[in-house]
Write a protein that holds these residues in place. Sequence first.
Motif, PDB file in Angstrom:
ATOM      1  N   LEU A 140       0.861  -1.179   0.000  1.00 34.34           N
ATOM      2  CA  LEU A 140       0.000   0.000   0.000  1.00 34.34           C
ATOM      3  C   LEU A 140       0.894   1.224   0.000  1.00 34.34           C
ATOM      4  O   LEU A 140       1.744   1.379   0.879  1.00 34.34           O
ATOM      5  CB  LEU A 140      -0.875   0.021   1.254  1.00 34.34           C
ATOM      6  CG  LEU A 140      -1.975  -1.015   1.314  1.00 34.34           C
ATOM      7  CD1 LEU A 140      -2.451  -1.219   2.745  1.00 34.34           C
ATOM      8  CD2 LEU A 140      -3.129  -0.585   0.423  1.00 34.34           C
ATOM      9  N   MET A 141       0.724   2.087  -1.017  1.00 36.49           N
ATOM     10  CA  MET A 141       1.520   3.301  -1.107  1.00 36.49           C
ATOM     11  C   MET A 141       0.754   4.313  -1.941  1.00 36.49           C
ATOM     12  O   MET A 141       0.133   3.944  -2.946  1.00 36.49           O
ATOM     13  CB  MET A 141       2.875   3.005  -1.754  1.00 36.49           C
ATOM     14  CG  MET A 141       3.832   4.183  -1.745  1.00 36.49           C
ATOM     15  SD  MET A 141       5.424   3.761  -2.467  1.00 36.49           S
ATOM     16  CE  MET A 141       6.118   2.757  -1.176  1.00 36.49           C
ATOM     17  N   ASN A 142       0.779   5.563  -1.533  1.00 35.96           N
ATOM     18  CA  ASN A 142       0.092   6.636  -2.252  1.00 35.96           C
ATOM     19  C   ASN A 142      -1.379   6.314  -2.471  1.00 35.96           C
ATOM     20  O   ASN A 142      -1.930   6.545  -3.535  1.00 35.96           O
ATOM     21  CB  ASN A 142       0.777   6.939  -3.586  1.00 35.96           C
ATOM     22  CG  ASN A 142       2.208   7.370  -3.399  1.00 35.96           C
ATOM     23  OD1 ASN A 142       2.520   8.090  -2.453  1.00 35.96           O
ATOM     24  ND2 ASN A 142       3.091   6.922  -4.269  1.00 35.96           N
ATOM     25  N   ASN A 143      -2.004   5.740  -1.461  1.00 37.87           N
ATOM     26  CA  ASN A 143      -3.425   5.397  -1.471  1.00 37.87           C
ATOM     27  C   ASN A 143      -3.798   4.431  -2.595  1.00 37.87           C
ATOM     28  O   ASN A 143      -4.883   4.497  -3.159  1.00 37.87           O
ATOM     29  CB  ASN A 143      -4.287   6.664  -1.533  1.00 37.87           C
ATOM     30  CG  ASN A 143      -5.599   6.475  -0.824  1.00 37.87           C
ATOM     31  OD1 ASN A 143      -5.674   5.805   0.206  1.00 37.87           O
ATOM     32  ND2 ASN A 143      -6.643   7.052  -1.360  1.00 37.87           N
ATOM     33  N   THR A 144      -2.867   3.527  -2.941  1.00 38.42           N
ATOM     34  CA  THR A 144      -3.130   2.479  -3.925  1.00 38.42           C
ATOM     35  C   THR A 144      -2.505   1.169  -3.450  1.00 38.42           C
ATOM     36  O   THR A 144      -1.610   1.161  -2.607  1.00 38.42           O
ATOM     37  CB  THR A 144      -2.544   2.809  -5.320  1.00 38.42           C
ATOM     38  OG1 THR A 144      -1.139   2.974  -5.195  1.00 38.42           O
ATOM     39  CG2 THR A 144      -3.146   4.068  -5.910  1.00 38.42           C
ATOM     40  N   ASN A 183       1.959  -1.838   4.599  1.00 44.34           N
ATOM     41  CA  ASN A 183       1.440  -0.481   4.508  1.00 44.34           C
ATOM     42  C   ASN A 183       2.592   0.517   4.490  1.00 44.34           C
ATOM     43  O   ASN A 183       3.137   0.878   5.526  1.00 44.34           O
ATOM     44  CB  ASN A 183       0.496  -0.181   5.675  1.00 44.34           C
ATOM     45  CG  ASN A 183      -0.158   1.183   5.548  1.00 44.34           C
ATOM     46  OD1 ASN A 183       0.054   1.890   4.581  1.00 44.34           O
ATOM     47  ND2 ASN A 183      -0.951   1.541   6.534  1.00 44.34           N
ATOM     48  N   GLN A 184       2.956   0.961   3.306  1.00 45.42           N
ATOM     49  CA  GLN A 184       4.000   1.970   3.137  1.00 45.42           C
ATOM     50  C   GLN A 184       3.369   3.330   2.861  1.00 45.42           C
ATOM     51  O   GLN A 184       4.018   4.235   2.344  1.00 45.42           O
ATOM     52  CB  GLN A 184       4.955   1.561   2.008  1.00 45.42           C
ATOM     53  CG  GLN A 184       5.626   0.231   2.229  1.00 45.42           C
ATOM     54  CD  GLN A 184       6.375   0.179   3.552  1.00 45.42           C
ATOM     55  OE1 GLN A 184       7.109   1.096   3.900  1.00 45.42           O
ATOM     56  NE2 GLN A 184       6.180  -0.893   4.301  1.00 45.42           N
ATOM     57  N   ASP A 185       2.082   3.442   3.174  1.00 46.68           N
ATOM     58  CA  ASP A 185       1.324   4.676   2.982  1.00 46.68           C
ATOM     59  C   ASP A 185       1.452   5.537   4.238  1.00 46.68           C
ATOM     60  O   ASP A 185       1.996   5.108   5.253  1.00 46.68           O
ATOM     61  CB  ASP A 185      -0.145   4.326   2.713  1.00 46.68           C
ATOM     62  CG  ASP A 185      -0.850   5.338   1.830  1.00 46.68           C
ATOM     63  OD1 ASP A 185      -0.333   6.465   1.672  1.00 46.68           O
ATOM     64  OD2 ASP A 185      -1.922   5.006   1.298  1.00 46.68           O
ATOM     65  N   SER A 186       0.919   6.735   4.192  1.00 42.75           N
ATOM     66  CA  SER A 186       1.002   7.647   5.335  1.00 42.75           C
ATOM     67  C   SER A 186      -0.238   7.572   6.223  1.00 42.75           C
ATOM     68  O   SER A 186      -0.343   8.326   7.182  1.00 42.75           O
ATOM     69  CB  SER A 186       1.194   9.081   4.835  1.00 42.75           C
ATOM     70  OG  SER A 186       0.101   9.448   4.001  1.00 42.75           O
ATOM     71  N   ARG A 187      -1.166   6.671   5.912  1.00 48.18           N
ATOM     72  CA  ARG A 187      -2.375   6.568   6.729  1.00 48.18           C
ATOM     73  C   ARG A 187      -2.707   5.111   7.026  1.00 48.18           C
ATOM     74  O   ARG A 187      -2.186   4.202   6.390  1.00 48.18           O
ATOM     75  CB  ARG A 187      -3.554   7.253   6.055  1.00 48.18           C
ATOM     76  CG  ARG A 187      -4.056   6.581   4.793  1.00 48.18           C
ATOM     77  CD  ARG A 187      -5.285   7.308   4.259  1.00 48.18           C
ATOM     78  NE  ARG A 187      -6.061   6.483   3.370  1.00 48.18           N
ATOM     79  CZ  ARG A 187      -6.982   5.602   3.742  1.00 48.18           C
ATOM     80  NH1 ARG A 187      -7.255   5.421   5.001  1.00 48.18           N
ATOM     81  NH2 ARG A 187      -7.644   4.895   2.856  1.00 48.18           N
ATOM     82  N   HIS A 217      -4.776   1.691   7.061  1.00 48.65           N
ATOM     83  CA  HIS A 217      -5.666   0.959   6.158  1.00 48.65           C
ATOM     84  C   HIS A 217      -6.207  -0.246   6.911  1.00 48.65           C
ATOM     85  O   HIS A 217      -5.563  -0.752   7.835  1.00 48.65           O
ATOM     86  CB  HIS A 217      -4.926   0.491   4.900  1.00 48.65           C
ATOM     87  CG  HIS A 217      -4.535   1.625   4.004  1.00 48.65           C
ATOM     88  ND1 HIS A 217      -5.420   2.210   3.135  1.00 48.65           N
ATOM     89  CD2 HIS A 217      -3.365   2.277   3.853  1.00 48.65           C
ATOM     90  CE1 HIS A 217      -4.806   3.181   2.475  1.00 48.65           C
ATOM     91  NE2 HIS A 217      -3.547   3.251   2.891  1.00 48.65           N
ATOM     92  N   PRO A 238       0.732   2.887   9.371  1.00 48.03           N
ATOM     93  CA  PRO A 238       1.838   3.160   8.450  1.00 48.03           C
ATOM     94  C   PRO A 238       3.111   2.448   8.894  1.00 48.03           C
ATOM     95  O   PRO A 238       3.457   2.440  10.070  1.00 48.03           O
ATOM     96  CB  PRO A 238       1.990   4.686   8.526  1.00 48.03           C
ATOM     97  CG  PRO A 238       0.616   5.167   8.882  1.00 48.03           C
ATOM     98  CD  PRO A 238       0.074   4.118   9.820  1.00 48.03           C
TER      99      PRO A 238
END
Length: 138
Positions: free
Chosen positions: A51-55, A73-77, A79, A103
């Motif tokens: 998960l990165m950049n909401n994808t 989860n490599q995103d900032s929020r 999931h 994250p």
Amino acid sequence: MRQLRMWVGGALIAGAMALLTSCGGDSTSTGNGTAPSTGCTPSSNAATFVLMNNTICPTTLTVTRGTQITISNQDSRVHEMDSDPHPEHTDCPEINAIDFLNPGQSRQSSNLNIARTCGFHDHQNPDNAALKGKVVIQ
């Protein structure tokens, strides 16, 4: 002169659209950690979604029976990844073991032992197609 400008403008727009659509493709991986050029760089681990950049990347993985998938989860929020359908999460309950991911956190599913296709989504954002994925279990 005005007609020439309109024709050139139309040709430029058509060319740009053709270029954009030719760069598309799905981000399906066959479990070897590679995917077509979509801007998606899958993990080197063949059974990992990122998960990165909401994808989610890749959107589809094919694995053998008994495999556990990992979602990182490599995103900032946060999931919350669960099995389809929303909100029951009953198609592949093994995926529900992933659930909340802060994250930087990764988690594995339970063993995927039945040959089938399992869809999953972010429970907090179930209509976002960019946060939906599939696992094909062979």
